[in-house]
Design a protein around this motif. Sequence first.
Motif, short mmCIF file in Angstrom:
data_model
loop_
_atom_site.label_atom_id
_atom_site.label_comp_id
_atom_site.label_asym_id
_atom_site.label_seq_id
_atom_site.Cartn_x
_atom_site.Cartn_y
_atom_site.Cartn_z
N LEU A 44 34.63 1.91 22.81
CA LEU A 44 33.64 2.92 23.17
C LEU A 44 34.29 3.99 24.03
O LEU A 44 34.99 3.68 24.99
N PHE A 58 32.33 5.74 19.02
CA PHE A 58 32.79 4.36 19.00
C PHE A 58 33.52 4.06 17.71
O PHE A 58 33.31 4.68 16.67
N ALA A 70 25.62 -0.67 18.29
CA ALA A 70 26.49 0.36 18.86
C ALA A 70 26.09 1.75 18.36
O ALA A 70 26.02 2.70 19.15
N THR A 74 24.68 4.85 20.81
CA THR A 74 25.34 6.15 21.01
C THR A 74 24.34 7.30 20.85
O THR A 74 24.45 8.32 21.52
N ALA A 128 27.77 -3.91 22.46
CA ALA A 128 27.88 -2.48 22.73
C ALA A 128 27.42 -2.15 24.15
O ALA A 128 28.04 -1.35 24.85
N LEU A 132 29.49 -0.67 27.23
CA LEU A 132 29.03 0.54 27.92
C LEU A 132 29.02 0.34 29.44
O LEU A 132 29.51 1.18 30.20
#
Length: 150
Positions: A44, A58, A70, A74, A128, A132
């Motif tokens: 990421l 990503f 993911a 985003t 994800a 993050l």
Amino acid sequence: MLAELYREILLDHYRSPRNRGTLDGRATHRSEGANPLCGDELVLELAVETGRVTEVAFLGRGCAISQASASMMTIYLRDRTAAEALEAVWCFQQLMLSGTALPEEFGDIEALAGVAKFPVRVKCASLAWKTLEQALSSDGVATVSTDEGS
Ligand code: ZN
């Protein structure tokens, strides 16, 4: 019917991931995540300017749930502040742990709600978001695994 709709949303993000790629050196934050149980991997990249996410991208491979999560994340992240992004991680964890409904602005991410019933899949969906959290909590490169008992 709802389960069917959610399945379609996940498959759409899996087949056509949004914001897939890299930021070509513009990233201010970068993190790599892995879920060894399933073989999911994620890189990421975020560009954060004056506390706000201006760009996100990503790269990853793995199951549909990990990659769709993911992709949807985003979309949510762009133009959010870093604080809002970290709050979103918390909200997502609550969804996975206790099925607590997400605020409306999460949009399609709600499609992952059904995953909460399957602990092994929770690790896929959470990858994800943990990546993050790790990216925003560090300066530079970071790695995270969802298979460390948390
Ligand atoms: Zn997976």
